[in-house]
Design a protein around this motif. Structure first.
Motif, mmCIF file in Angstrom:
data_model
loop_
_atom_site.group_PDB
_atom_site.id
_atom_site.type_symbol
_atom_site.label_atom_id
_atom_site.label_comp_id
_atom_site.label_asym_id
_atom_site.label_seq_id
_atom_site.Cartn_x
_atom_site.Cartn_y
_atom_site.Cartn_z
ATOM 1 N N LYS A 1 95.577 59.802 84.792
ATOM 2 C CA LYS A 1 94.207 60.255 85.092
ATOM 3 C C LYS A 1 93.387 59.152 85.749
ATOM 4 N N SER A 2 93.498 57.919 85.246
ATOM 5 C CA SER A 2 92.657 56.836 85.774
ATOM 6 C C SER A 2 93.160 56.290 87.108
ATOM 7 N N VAL A 3 94.466 56.145 87.279
ATOM 8 C CA VAL A 3 95.023 55.598 88.519
ATOM 9 C C VAL A 3 95.031 56.671 89.611
ATOM 10 N N ASN A 4 95.562 57.837 89.278
ATOM 11 C CA ASN A 4 95.662 59.008 90.163
ATOM 12 C C ASN A 4 96.334 58.729 91.508
ATOM 13 N N LYS A 5 97.292 57.821 91.546
ATOM 14 C CA LYS A 5 98.137 57.667 92.730
ATOM 15 C C LYS A 5 99.467 57.065 92.307
ATOM 16 N N GLY A 6 100.475 57.303 93.122
ATOM 17 C CA GLY A 6 101.811 56.835 92.807
ATOM 18 C C GLY A 6 102.579 57.870 91.997
ATOM 19 N N ILE A 7 103.763 57.458 91.517
ATOM 20 C CA ILE A 7 104.634 58.359 90.766
ATOM 21 C C ILE A 7 104.169 58.426 89.312
ATOM 22 N N GLY A 8 103.912 59.641 88.829
ATOM 23 C CA GLY A 8 103.495 59.839 87.443
ATOM 24 C C GLY A 8 104.672 60.174 86.552
ATOM 25 N N ILE A 9 105.616 60.974 87.087
ATOM 26 C CA ILE A 9 106.775 61.407 86.304
ATOM 27 C C ILE A 9 108.020 61.338 87.179
ATOM 28 N N ASP A 10 109.087 60.718 86.659
ATOM 29 C CA ASP A 10 110.382 60.722 87.338
ATOM 30 C C ASP A 10 111.066 62.062 87.074
ATOM 31 N N ASN A 11 111.509 62.719 88.123
ATOM 32 C CA ASN A 11 112.220 63.989 88.017
ATOM 33 C C ASN A 11 113.702 63.665 87.810
ATOM 34 N N HIS B 1 108.844 79.503 82.485
ATOM 35 C CA HIS B 1 109.893 78.539 82.150
ATOM 36 C C HIS B 1 109.727 77.230 82.926
ATOM 37 N N ALA B 2 110.271 76.165 82.340
ATOM 38 C CA ALA B 2 110.220 74.846 82.975
ATOM 39 C C ALA B 2 111.035 74.851 84.266
ATOM 40 N N LEU B 3 110.563 74.116 85.268
ATOM 41 C CA LEU B 3 111.327 74.004 86.502
ATOM 42 C C LEU B 3 112.033 72.661 86.597
ATOM 43 N N ALA B 4 111.699 71.726 85.704
ATOM 44 C CA ALA B 4 112.364 70.416 85.735
ATOM 45 C C ALA B 4 112.134 69.693 84.419
ATOM 46 N N ILE B 5 112.907 68.618 84.248
ATOM 47 C CA ILE B 5 112.744 67.708 83.123
ATOM 48 C C ILE B 5 112.499 66.337 83.731
ATOM 49 N N GLY B 6 111.512 65.653 83.196
ATOM 50 C CA GLY B 6 111.171 64.355 83.754
ATOM 51 C C GLY B 6 110.858 63.332 82.677
ATOM 52 N N ILE B 7 110.690 62.090 83.116
ATOM 53 C CA ILE B 7 110.320 60.994 82.220
ATOM 54 C C ILE B 7 109.000 60.420 82.720
ATOM 55 N N MET B 8 108.020 60.346 81.828
ATOM 56 C CA MET B 8 106.700 59.818 82.186
ATOM 57 C C MET B 8 106.828 58.357 82.629
ATOM 58 N N LYS B 9 106.324 58.034 83.806
ATOM 59 C CA LYS B 9 106.320 56.649 84.292
ATOM 60 C C LYS B 9 105.040 55.936 83.885
#
Length: 182
Positions: free
Chosen positions: A157-167, A142-150
């Motif tokens: 994949k290309s940047v690979n740093k910083g926030i990827g998804i807001d929880n 089961h899902a542990l959270a719902i988020g919004i893609m930042k």
């Protein structure tokens, strides 16, 4: 950005409104256009004969309830399914899987960093920026959270740093703990 980290239904609810059928039709239409997978189960998830109420909370948060059970929530934008609804109908949202190391941080309300989505054990599925996603944990059903893609999956994949998804909503936060609304 976890909206429900310090959410307490006794303190944060400012009002509960019985909605008119015209408003219900508009909201149902919006939900179906944002989550087309629900259409087949519309009569189960959003039954026409049940009373639908809108729970208004502080910080512009609104929670849609049927029979007092919170099903969808939003803060200014579009409605998103709650984790309880997502656990019953896991196909509603596209999944993104984090590695085992990220789980405890996600469950404490932290946003999901790009390395937690690109490491071994993580599965990053194609998704555009601003997409609402289900956050899955490596080895869990089961899902542990719902988020919004930042960022889009390709950018992550290309940047690979910083926030990827807001929880925005996670297991055991205030919305998860919320009792049925009368």
């Amino acid at each position: 950005m976890a909206w429900f980290k310090k959410f307490d239904d006794k303190e944060n609810i400012s009002g509960v409104t019985q909605m008119k059928s015209s408003v219900i039709r508009k909201i149902t239409s919006d939900i179906l256009s944002n989550y087309p997978a629900i259409a087949e189960y519309q009569d189960i998830i959003l039954p026409k004969k049940e009373q639908m109420k809108l729970v208004k909370c502080h910080d512009h948060i609104e929670i849609l309830t049927i029979k007092g059970e919170p099903l969808f929530f939003k803060q200014r934008g579009d409605f998103m399914p709650t984790l309880r609804l997502l656990h019953k109908f896991p196909f509603i949202l596209p999944p993104q899987q984090v590695d085992k190391g990220a789980v405890r941080f996600v469950l404490s309300g932290a946003n999901i960093m790009c390395p937690g989505l690109t490491s071994k054990g993580a599965i990053l599925t194609p998704a555009e920026k601003e997409t609402v996603v289900a956050l899955m944990a490596e080895g869990k059903e089961h899902a542990l959270a719902i988020g919004i893609m930042k960022m889009s999956a390709d950018e992550i994949k290309s940047v690979n740093k910083g926030i990827g998804i807001d929880n925005v909503h996670y297991l055991n936060d205030g919305l998860w703990q919320m009792k049925t609304v009368k």
